[in-house]
Design a protein around this motif. Structure first.
Motif, PDB file in Angstrom:
ATOM      1  N   TRP A   1       0.957  -1.154   0.137  1.00  0.00           N
ATOM      2  CA  TRP A   1      -0.023   0.011  -0.010  1.00  0.00           C
ATOM      3  C   TRP A   1       0.913   1.366   0.073  1.00  0.00           C
ATOM      4  N   HIS A   2       0.681   2.282  -0.833  1.00  0.00           N
ATOM      5  CA  HIS A   2       1.657   3.334  -1.122  1.00  0.00           C
ATOM      6  C   HIS A   2       1.379   4.120   0.326  1.00  0.00           C
ATOM      7  N   PRO A   3       2.776   4.705   0.849  1.00  0.00           N
ATOM      8  CA  PRO A   3       2.547   5.411   2.139  1.00  0.00           C
ATOM      9  C   PRO A   3       1.893   6.694   2.241  1.00  0.00           C
ATOM     10  N   SER A   4       1.392   6.998   0.985  1.00  0.00           N
ATOM     11  CA  SER A   4       0.563   8.414   1.111  1.00  0.00           C
ATOM     12  C   SER A   4      -0.641   8.117   1.463  1.00  0.00           C
ATOM     13  N   THR A   5      -1.104   6.940   1.301  1.00  0.00           N
ATOM     14  CA  THR A   5      -2.769   6.337   1.505  1.00  0.00           C
ATOM     15  C   THR A   5      -2.639   5.290   2.505  1.00  0.00           C
ATOM     16  N   ARG A   6      -1.720   4.637   3.006  1.00  0.00           N
ATOM     17  CA  ARG A   6      -1.819   3.468   3.732  1.00  0.00           C
ATOM     18  C   ARG A   6      -2.207   3.852   5.063  1.00  0.00           C
ATOM     19  N   PRO A   7      -3.050   2.810   5.578  1.00  0.00           N
ATOM     20  CA  PRO A   7      -3.461   3.343   7.029  1.00  0.00           C
ATOM     21  C   PRO A   7      -2.376   2.506   7.872  1.00  0.00           C
ATOM     22  N   GLU A   8      -2.440   3.075   9.274  1.00  0.00           N
ATOM     23  CA  GLU A   8      -1.672   2.566  10.232  1.00  0.00           C
ATOM     24  C   GLU A   8      -1.604   1.170  10.472  1.00  0.00           C
ATOM     25  N   ALA A   9      -2.835   0.612  10.439  1.00  0.00           N
ATOM     26  CA  ALA A   9      -3.192  -0.644  10.726  1.00  0.00           C
ATOM     27  C   ALA A   9      -4.311  -1.236   9.835  1.00  0.00           C
ATOM     28  N   LEU A  10      -4.252  -2.607   9.786  1.00  0.00           N
ATOM     29  CA  LEU A  10      -5.318  -3.072   8.906  1.00  0.00           C
ATOM     30  C   LEU A  10      -6.079  -4.095   9.577  1.00  0.00           C
ATOM     31  N   ASP A  11      -7.091  -4.252  10.101  1.00  0.00           N
ATOM     32  CA  ASP A  11      -8.117  -5.197  10.885  1.00  0.00           C
ATOM     33  C   ASP A  11      -8.851  -5.943   9.980  1.00  0.00           C
ATOM     34  N   LEU A  12      -8.469  -7.197   9.779  1.00  0.00           N
ATOM     35  CA  LEU A  12      -9.338  -8.103   8.711  1.00  0.00           C
ATOM     36  C   LEU A  12     -10.146  -9.040   9.517  1.00  0.00           C
ATOM     37  N   SER A  13     -10.407  -8.818  10.716  1.00  0.00           N
ATOM     38  CA  SER A  13     -11.258  -9.804  11.658  1.00  0.00           C
ATOM     39  C   SER A  13     -12.640 -10.055  11.103  1.00  0.00           C
ATOM     40  N   ASP A  14     -13.054  -8.919  10.346  1.00  0.00           N
ATOM     41  CA  ASP A  14     -14.495  -9.020   9.851  1.00  0.00           C
ATOM     42  C   ASP A  14     -14.383  -9.234   8.253  1.00  0.00           C
ATOM     43  N   ASN A  15     -13.286  -9.531   7.641  1.00  0.00           N
ATOM     44  CA  ASN A  15     -12.905  -9.861   6.334  1.00  0.00           C
ATOM     45  C   ASN A  15     -13.916 -10.859   5.830  1.00  0.00           C
ATOM     46  N   PRO A  16     -14.750 -10.570   4.551  1.00  0.00           N
ATOM     47  CA  PRO A  16     -15.549 -11.520   4.184  1.00  0.00           C
ATOM     48  C   PRO A  16     -14.812 -12.874   3.476  1.00  0.00           C
TER      49      PRO A  16
ATOM     50  N   THR B   1      -5.854   2.351  -8.484  1.00  0.00           N
ATOM     51  CA  THR B   1      -4.649   3.061  -9.145  1.00  0.00           C
ATOM     52  C   THR B   1      -3.227   2.561  -8.420  1.00  0.00           C
ATOM     53  N   PHE B   2      -2.422   2.510  -9.370  1.00  0.00           N
ATOM     54  CA  PHE B   2      -1.113   1.753  -8.673  1.00  0.00           C
ATOM     55  C   PHE B   2      -0.260   2.814  -9.075  1.00  0.00           C
ATOM     56  N   VAL B   3       1.078   2.822  -8.507  1.00  0.00           N
ATOM     57  CA  VAL B   3       2.136   3.634  -8.957  1.00  0.00           C
ATOM     58  C   VAL B   3       3.408   2.744  -8.515  1.00  0.00           C
ATOM     59  N   ARG B   4       4.427   2.948  -9.500  1.00  0.00           N
ATOM     60  CA  ARG B   4       5.823   2.073  -9.448  1.00  0.00           C
ATOM     61  C   ARG B   4       6.695   2.955  -8.789  1.00  0.00           C
ATOM     62  N   GLU B   5       7.387   2.811  -7.874  1.00  0.00           N
ATOM     63  CA  GLU B   5       8.534   3.526  -7.372  1.00  0.00           C
ATOM     64  C   GLU B   5       9.666   2.647  -6.954  1.00  0.00           C
ATOM     65  N   ASN B   6      10.879   2.847  -7.289  1.00  0.00           N
ATOM     66  CA  ASN B   6      12.130   1.965  -7.225  1.00  0.00           C
ATOM     67  C   ASN B   6      11.865   0.426  -7.497  1.00  0.00           C
ATOM     68  N   ASN B   7      11.219   0.593  -8.633  1.00  0.00           N
ATOM     69  CA  ASN B   7      10.834  -0.787  -9.200  1.00  0.00           C
ATOM     70  C   ASN B   7       9.584  -1.859  -8.491  1.00  0.00           C
ATOM     71  N   ASN B   8       9.146  -1.077  -7.571  1.00  0.00           N
ATOM     72  CA  ASN B   8       8.082  -1.739  -6.624  1.00  0.00           C
ATOM     73  C   ASN B   8       6.737  -1.161  -7.132  1.00  0.00           C
ATOM     74  N   TRP B   9       5.549  -1.797  -7.193  1.00  0.00           N
ATOM     75  CA  TRP B   9       4.415  -1.513  -7.502  1.00  0.00           C
ATOM     76  C   TRP B   9       3.692  -1.130  -5.967  1.00  0.00           C
ATOM     77  N   PHE B  10       2.958  -0.250  -5.830  1.00  0.00           N
ATOM     78  CA  PHE B  10       2.055  -0.038  -4.872  1.00  0.00           C
ATOM     79  C   PHE B  10       0.513   0.368  -5.190  1.00  0.00           C
ATOM     80  N   TYR B  11      -0.377  -0.320  -4.271  1.00  0.00           N
ATOM     81  CA  TYR B  11      -1.497   0.229  -4.406  1.00  0.00           C
ATOM     82  C   TYR B  11      -1.929   1.618  -3.758  1.00  0.00           C
ATOM     83  N   VAL B  12      -2.289   2.475  -4.425  1.00  0.00           N
ATOM     84  CA  VAL B  12      -2.740   3.988  -4.084  1.00  0.00           C
ATOM     85  C   VAL B  12      -4.335   4.104  -3.661  1.00  0.00           C
TER      86      VAL B  12
END
Length: 104
Positions: free
Chosen positions: A29-44, A87-98
């Protein structure tokens, strides 16, 4: 293995959601939009992924868009569909979800 295209990253992120791998989701996840944590406890229960369209996002691109539909089981046992243009961006040869725009 590091994804070489935006679509490969989208597929790996779907697998991470399906498997509950919050670490991979945050890492990609791109640092500009990444949450601090991700709770997947109610993940479908994610069932399938259909790539609808891609724009750029190839090995030589720095940006890309992947439109997809992901199916899941809802709490009542029915099937739900998440339709998104991500939307995705590639930085330093690594793709990130934006970010993603949820559609119908």
């Amino acid at each position: 293995m590091q994804p070489t295209t935006a679509e490969e990253l989208m597929r790996s992120r779907f697998e991470a959601f399906r498997d509950g791998d919050a670490q991979w989701l945050l890492k990609t996840w791109h640092p500009s939009t990444r949450p601090e944590a991700l709770d997947l406890s109610d993940n479908p229960t994610w069932r399938g992924l259909q790539i609808v369209d891609t724009e750029a996002g190839g090995p030589d691109d720095n940006t890309g868009i992947v439109e997809f539909r992901a199916t899941y089981l809802d709490p009542d046992g029915g099937v739900g569909i998440l339709h998104e243009r991500a939307t995705f961006v590639r930085e330093n040869n690594n793709w990130f979800y934006v970010e993603g725009l949820i559609g119908d």
